[in-house]
Design a protein around this motif. Structure first.
Motif, PDB file in Angstrom:
ATOM      1  N   GLY A  61      35.610  38.276  33.154  1.00 20.10           N
ATOM      2  CA  GLY A  61      36.706  37.969  33.451  1.00 20.10           C
ATOM      3  C   GLY A  61      36.984  38.036  34.941  1.00 20.10           C
ATOM      4  N   SER A  62      36.041  39.312  35.632  1.00 15.72           N
ATOM      5  CA  SER A  62      35.894  39.454  36.739  1.00 15.72           C
ATOM      6  C   SER A  62      34.974  38.948  37.980  1.00 15.72           C
ATOM      7  N   ASP A 112      38.851  28.312  33.315  1.00 20.41           N
ATOM      8  CA  ASP A 112      40.036  28.212  33.447  1.00 20.41           C
ATOM      9  C   ASP A 112      39.308  29.023  31.240  1.00 20.41           C
ATOM     10  N   TRP A 113      39.818  30.342  30.967  1.00 15.05           N
ATOM     11  CA  TRP A 113      39.604  30.594  29.490  1.00 15.05           C
ATOM     12  C   TRP A 113      40.547  30.812  29.138  1.00 15.05           C
ATOM     13  N   GLY A 133      43.621  29.558  29.567  1.00 16.94           N
ATOM     14  CA  GLY A 133      44.922  29.958  30.080  1.00 16.94           C
ATOM     15  C   GLY A 133      44.466  30.941  31.163  1.00 16.94           C
ATOM     16  N   ARG A 134      43.802  32.221  31.067  1.00 20.81           N
ATOM     17  CA  ARG A 134      43.467  32.654  31.346  1.00 20.81           C
ATOM     18  C   ARG A 134      41.917  33.131  32.381  1.00 20.81           C
ATOM     19  N   PRO A 135      42.262  33.357  33.799  1.00 23.56           N
ATOM     20  CA  PRO A 135      41.280  33.140  35.317  1.00 23.56           C
ATOM     21  C   PRO A 135      39.999  33.412  34.424  1.00 23.56           C
ATOM     22  N   ALA A 136      38.658  32.676  34.533  1.00 22.55           N
ATOM     23  CA  ALA A 136      37.747  33.600  34.211  1.00 22.55           C
ATOM     24  C   ALA A 136      35.941  33.485  35.305  1.00 22.55           C
ATOM     25  N   TYR A 137      35.113  33.480  35.105  1.00 27.95           N
ATOM     26  CA  TYR A 137      33.704  32.608  35.938  1.00 27.95           C
ATOM     27  C   TYR A 137      32.780  33.513  34.933  1.00 27.95           C
TER      28      TYR A 137
END
Length: 428
Positions: free
Chosen positions: A161-162, A174-175, A177-181
């Motif tokens: 998540g960061s 995109d996870w 609708g949330r940012p992920a890496y």
């Protein structure tokens, strides 16, 4: 009739057997035809004399999958000293479209980009598959060695998540609708698992969105990660790494002897104690300026030549890298706080392993982040474990593809990677 493999033929002289594999090559002579069948273990020579079977063989294309039933006879000139005679040949699929290169030749004549474009068939060539066999054997040796030393294999998330794990660039996605890496390493997680098992390891992919376009870098590679608790300092970690390397090479020798022969590789010995030099001395040996913050590839090559000549070793530890070039979780050298209790291991003049002792006190992490001007919040979940007690610990990570490339003498790490992912390549 149960299928046997080509390497089992010598045990069945005089018997009728069933083989199956790919048409590796056909040699159509005037009085006889030879069908060379390839399976996962090697090659089998099939002698065809009957006109009706010869007609079948003439109609086959290379790489067509076939079944052969015939009698095994001794022939010192054939592969493994045996061959199959009086065969029946049955295709197990439609005629194959031949690949854009000859797989029966001793070396693949196609340029590396062509091989990578057609990886599914290029990897069938003995020299390409041999490198992958060595890779598999190295991982088996890695696991076996650490299992014997009470390490537990763990599996950590590859989506995070960061983007705080290191200074390397990350791949964002995109996870829901949330940012992920995509994870750059399992570093944080393997440290946290030291608080559970004390000694852990992982074999898994890592992702680096660094725009490197070199023969030694990939955007996705396989990392062999290790972390252990209750260490005195980084030297305990180096001792485990030394034993792990020896175990990996022993695994290769035991499990992939045929692949080593195919590639003409001699496995190097690992010294009982790998030579080590401090970073400041390494700069002098390499002829680098004293204020260099890191070792360039040319410096690594010079150090590799030095340790080979002075110590007869293919391996060299460089310790005490400047803290400014190490991640915030690195433990400083108590005697030289501007330098770290961290190390790199060079293998034949190239960085193969990075490792060291980590911080283990919560207050030290807060101070380290503050000194670098970094906020605490993105690291909250990671730092929480250190509030609840963590032992002195350290670890390392081995790049599998780079290890195999150095061992086999491959000029490009992509030569020993099945389906490489880099700055330009997302297929096949």
């Amino acid at each position: 009739m149960q299928r046997i493999l080509s390497t089992q033929l010598p045990d069945h002289v005089g018997a009728t057997v069933r083989l199956a594999g790919w048409v590796h090559r056909r040699r159509l002579l005037k009085s006889v035809a030879f069908l060379i069948v390839r399976d996962a273990t090697g090659l089998a020579q099939v002698v065809v004399a009957a006109p009706e079977v010869r007609a079948q063989v003439e109609a086959l294309t290379e790489e067509t999958v076939v079944e052969v039933v015939g009698k095994v006879v001794a022939n010192p000139t054939a592969p493994a000293g045996v061959e199959v005679v009086e065969p029946t040949v049955r295709p197990l699929g439609p005629p194959a479209v031949p690949p854009p290169f000859d797989l029966y030749r001793p070396a693949l004549g196609a340029a590396l980009p062509t091989q990578l474009d057609h990886a599914s068939t290029a990897l069938r060539h003995p020299t390409r598959s041999a490198a992958l066999r060595i890779s598999a054997a190295a991982v088996a040796g890695f696991r076996a060695t650490l299992d014997r030393q009470r390490f537990i294999e763990v599996h950590t998330p590859k989506v995070v998540g960061s983007s705080t794990e290191s200074g390397a660039n990350v791949f964002a996605l995109d996870w829901f609708g949330r940012p992920a890496y995509l994870a750059q390493s399992p570093q944080f997680y393997k440290q946290l698992m030291v608080g559970v098992f004390e000694r852990v390891y992982e074999v898994g992919p890592v992702f680096r969105a660094e725009p490197h376009d070199t023969v030694r870098h990939l955007a996705q590679y396989t990392s062999l990660d290790v972390e252990l608790g209750f260490v005195s300092d980084h030297r305990d970690v180096m001792a485990v790494l030394r034993d792990t390397l020896a175990g990996m090479l022993a695994g290769v020798t035991e499990r992939a002897a045929g692949a080593l022969d195919t590639l003409g590789v001699t496995v190097p010995g690992v010294p009982a104690e790998i030579p080590a030099v401090h970073f400041t001395d390494a700069l002098k040996i390499a002829g680098a300026p004293a204020d260099e913050p890191d070792l360039a590839p040319a410096h690594e090559r010079a150090l590799g030549e030095w340790v080979r000549v002075e110590h007869g070793s293919d391996f060299l530890f460089v310790t005490g890298y400047p803290m400014a070039k190490r991640p915030f979780y690195t433990h400083p050298d108590p005697a030289r706080p501007t330098h770290s209790n961290g190390f790199d291991l060079l293998f034949r003049g190239m960085e193969l392993v990075t490792g060291g002792q980590r911080l283990h006190r919560h207050a030290d992490y807060l101070a380290a982040l503050a000194a670098r001007g970094e906020p605490v919040e993105p690291y909250a979940g990671y730092l929480d474990a250190f509030r609840h007690g963590m032992p002195p610990h350290g670890g390392f990570a081995v790049g599998l593809e780079r290890f195999v490339a150095r061992l086999t003498g491959a000029a490009n790490v992509r030569e020993v990677t099945a389906f490489p992912r880099d700055l330009h390549r997302l297929t096949p």
